[in-house]
Write an enzyme that holds these catalytic residues in place. Structure first.
Site, short mmCIF file in Angstrom:
data_model
loop_
_atom_site.label_atom_id
_atom_site.label_comp_id
_atom_site.label_asym_id
_atom_site.label_seq_id
_atom_site.Cartn_x
_atom_site.Cartn_y
_atom_site.Cartn_z
N GLY A 126 0.82 -1.21 0.00
CA GLY A 126 0.00 0.00 0.00
C GLY A 126 0.85 1.25 0.00
O GLY A 126 0.65 2.15 -0.81
N ILE A 166 -0.41 -5.60 5.38
CA ILE A 166 -0.15 -5.10 4.02
C ILE A 166 1.17 -5.63 3.48
O ILE A 166 1.83 -5.01 2.66
CB ILE A 166 -0.23 -3.56 3.97
N THR A 175 3.37 -6.66 5.85
CA THR A 175 4.26 -6.24 6.92
C THR A 175 4.53 -7.31 7.96
O THR A 175 5.56 -7.27 8.62
CB THR A 175 3.61 -5.03 7.62
N VAL A 203 9.19 0.41 12.79
CA VAL A 203 10.44 0.49 12.03
C VAL A 203 10.24 0.66 10.53
O VAL A 203 11.19 0.99 9.82
CB VAL A 203 11.33 -0.75 12.25
N GLU A 236 8.93 2.75 8.46
CA GLU A 236 9.26 4.00 7.79
C GLU A 236 10.62 4.55 8.22
O GLU A 236 11.30 5.23 7.45
CB GLU A 236 8.13 5.00 8.02
MO1 MOS Z 1 1.90 5.07 5.35
S1 MOS Z 1 2.21 6.61 4.04
O1 MOS Z 1 1.01 5.98 6.52
O2 MOS Z 1 0.94 3.92 4.66
#
Ligand code: MOS
Length: 739
Positions: free
Chosen positions: A248, A475, A477, A697, A699
């Site tokens: 996403g 997503i 993750t 972590v 981002e």
């Molecule tokens: Mo992130 S830009 O908040 O999916």
């Protein structure tokens, strides 16, 4: 559960399951193709028709008329729906621009019709027969031009990036004028596309006035609420599901056209409708990360103490849009008594800008961390030493507030040792390896931590199995896995006895997946629900819940012990709760820190840059699963290489659209671009964050990477490029002479 005092010791601290590098519990389903993505719910939906979106062919103006005769008469077509057919549609809170346009057109490829047919091919063929007569209007598509008159504008806080348009501490101008060493430079970042693997896709099915939607969305409750607003119906009549999401990056935080068109098409056709946006439509129909122009000024004493720092960012968006909050990190990352940050927002008629992975910090760090490298060079200091010298344990804008945890300097030092930073030649363009000019660069990493309320329900069945239900999404993750680990730890079971069900609006509302807040908040919500379930178990067994322990499948209290399974033999037990937050995140600054190191080779003859190796050191609270966390970070580092070297949506400033709207021309890194990555997590538990003592972590792994690459390229070549991406044309004519 209200979290308003620092966490004491709790069952998570045992770390028998949490903290272990478990394989993904959803791995087998994904690798065998049995995980069901939005476009694939064939078992649930019999005989769906196919929708195909028609996008506007102008960027701004009006539709004078649409001729649908040929499209409606085409083979297999069931219906064609336009804005004129559906009455007034609402606009969701998170959408800047209408998802079904007409007669006014706000941007290129804004959806203006949906064609529904028996097959995908028939719908696509008929969509090409829709004839539209446009009255084209002039638009503004040039950011640099538009920023000349753009007003100051503060940020939105919906995604946690709240900011005023101008913030000042002390007297920046005076301190900057007085500083003996100064930098004043402009940096530009281009528009970026999320380029996730799974396209935007939805299947909609109506039963009477009730709508079921399978879609690909990061935030179930935001999407459901905005779909209800758009369609003018109660949200209780919508079931909104995204059990698996193929990426996403912020593009799927919000309701998008695929969901609205599938719902409207299904209603008109009287059939379930499945609709995916084609790849060439995604870049212009959906959102993107807005381009920025950033000016940074830094003033310091000769020994490297920052006395003045200013960061001004300009970006563009549709009317009523939001600025890219690229100054976020500059408020918090380095000390300095005199400071100023500001943002400007220009109105552009390009597609809607919005969140993309680490909105704000990702492009902001691309500028700030080059500026820090330039400033270190002016000071004759090592860039790590310069950063460490200006570290702060308190919020530089409000020095009464401490960071809950801030191990930036440890990350820098640990990274330098592991990467072999001492072997770097600080004088640029000195190191050769055959035809390659070799350089090393580094940058700090920083990303805010956000608290979000998050709910969950946990069931203990008579079979002894625990089932977790929450509308949290995975997503790509690892949510399924870390939620299983959390429930297993709390209930004293192996993960094999925990089932996790996600991404369904029938389940309690969670934090959702965004802003690297998903893992910590969603697991904290599961923790809260498990506390409730433990109480229910203790009550059923007649135990005092305060001293009952749950381990190895057994509940113990005093000298009594019972198999957990037996507690539910008389019927299922359920715990439901949500984590909510007090004001600890006001008392303390909650943030994540790290350091990125990159070595590049630049071809001395062609100017091509190749990354040779990368290292990230992260301090981000407790790491719930080191394997999935590492995957998050290496993926983010890869995205950072893309933003440094290749990613750019090219703007056609005459007609107002992104030209390279497919994966052949919007380049992202592939395996061959990324030879070697290493990720290190410092031991950290943050008891001010949540009961998990975890932050995020995903981002952090991106923030700073672009600048670390750019700084490495400079170290290799001696040519400073401040305009991303660093393609070879921007330094080729200035490379050291080779003959
Ligand atoms: Mo992130 S830009 O908040 O999916």
């Amino acid at each position: 559960m209200k979290f308003d005092i620092p966490a004491g010791s709790n069952p998570i601290d045992r770390m028998t399951v949490v903290g272990k590098p478990l394989n993904r519990v959803d791995g087998p389903a994904k690798t065998t193709g049995t995980a069901t993505y939005a476009y694939e719910h064939h078992r649930e939906v019999a005989n769906p028709a196919y929708g195909f979106a028609v996008g506007a062919a102008i960027a701004k103006g009006r539709i004078r008329s649409m001729n649908l005769t040929k499209a409606k008469a085409a083979s297999g077509v069931l219906t064609v729906v336009t804005a004129g057919d559906v009455g007034k549609l609402g606009k969701g809170k998170f959408n800047t621009v209408k998802l079904l346009g007409g007669p006014d057109v706000d941007h290129y490829h804004q959806a203006i019709a949906v064609v529904v047919a028996e097959t995908f091919e028939q719908a696509r063929a008929a969509a090409a027969l829709v004839r539209v007569d446009y009255a084209r209007a002039e638009g503004q598509f040039d950011l640099a031009d538009a920023l000349k008159t753009a007003p100051l504008k503060g940020g939105s806080s919906d995604e946690g990036s709240g900011a005023s348009p101008v913030e000042r501490v002390g007297d920046f101008e005076q301190a900057f004028a007085a500083a003996p060493v100064t930098l004043d430079a402009e940096y530009t970042t281009p528009d970026h596309s999320h380029a996730m693997m799974e396209p935007f896709a939805s299947i909609a099915e109506w039963k009477g006035d009730e709508l079921t939607l399978w879609t690909s969305n990061q935030m179930i409750d935001w999407g459901r609420t905005d779909l209800a607003t758009t369609l003018g119906m109660p949200k209780e009549k919508i079931r909104f599901m995204s059990p698996y999401v193929g990426g996403g990056f912020g593009g799927k935080l919000f309701l998008r056209a695929d969901a609205v068109l599938a719902a409207l098409g299904a209603k008109a056709a009287g059939r379930p409708v499945k609709l995916a946006l084609t790849r060439p439509m995604i870049a212009n129909n959906t959102t993107h990360r807005p381009a920025t122009r950033q000016r940074i000024r830094i003033g310091a004493s000769r020994d490297g103490v920052i006395t003045a720092i200013a960061h001004e960012s300009g970006s563009g968006d549709q009317p009523d849009g939001q600025p890219e909050t690229a100054v976020n990190q500059t408020k918090l990352l380095y000390a300095g008594a005199n400071r100023m940050v500001s943002m400007r927002l220009a109105v552009l008629d390009l597609p809607e800008g919005n969140a993309m992975r680490a909105p704000g910090e990702a492009p902001g760090m691309m500028a700030l961390e080059i500026a820090m490298d330039e400033m270190a060079e002016k000071l004759g200091m090592d860039p790590i030493e310069f950063r460490a010298k200006n570290d702060t344990q308190v919020d530089p804008q409000d020095t009464t507030h401490r960071f809950s945890q801030r191990q930036l300097v440890r990350c820098l030092i640990e990274g330098a040792q592991r990467f072999g930073w001492s072997r770097r030649n600080g004088t640029p363009a000195q190191v050769r390896d055959g035809r390659w000019l070799v350089g090393m660069g580094m940058a700090s990493a920083f990303r805010n931590h956000m608290n979000m309320p998050s709910g969950a329900r946990v069931r203990l069945g008579p079979d002894g199995l625990v089932t977790v239900e929450t509308d949290m999404t995975d997503i790509g993750t690892g949510s399924y896995t870390i939620i299983a680990q959390t429930a297993a730890e709390m209930m004293g079971l192996p993960t094999e006895r925990v089932a996790v069900r996600l991404g369904d609006s029938a389940f309690p509302v969670s934090a959702g997946s965004g802003g690297q807040f998903g893992a910590a908040n969603a697991t904290a919500g599961v923790y809260a629900a498990c506390v409730k379930l433990r109480e229910a178990v203790a009550n059923r067994l007649g135990f005092n819940s305060a001293d009952a322990t749950f381990a190895d499948g057994v509940v113990r209290s005093g000298n009594r012990s019972v198999d957990l399974q037996d507690a539910a033999s008389g019927g299922e037990l359920v715990g439901e709760d949500k984590i909510e937050f007090g004001s600890l995140d006001k008392t303390y600054k909650l943030a994540t820190f790290g350091a990125h190191f990159v070595e590049v080779g630049v071809d001395a003859y062609t100017g091509v840059t190749r990354v040779r190796r990368m290292l990230a050191v992260c301090a981000a609270g407790r790491i719930i699963n080191p394997k999935s966390a590492r995957s998050q970070v290496i993926g983010a580092m890869t995205m950072g290489v893309g933003s440094a070297l290749m990613e750019e949506l090219a703007v056609d400033k005459r007609y107002g659209f992104f030209v390279n709207h497919d994966l052949a021309t919007y380049e992202v890194p592939v395996h061959a671009d990324i030879p070697h990555q290493e990720v290190v997590f410092l031991d950290e538990v943050d008891d001010k964050a949540n009961p998990m003592k975890a932050k995020g972590v995903g981002e952090l792994g991106l923030c700073g990477v672009g600048a670390a690459v750019a700084n490495a390229v400079y170290n290799a070549t001696g040519v400073r490029v401040r305009d991303y991406p660093l393609t070879l044309d921007k330094h080729l004519d200035q490379l050291p002479a080779v003959a």
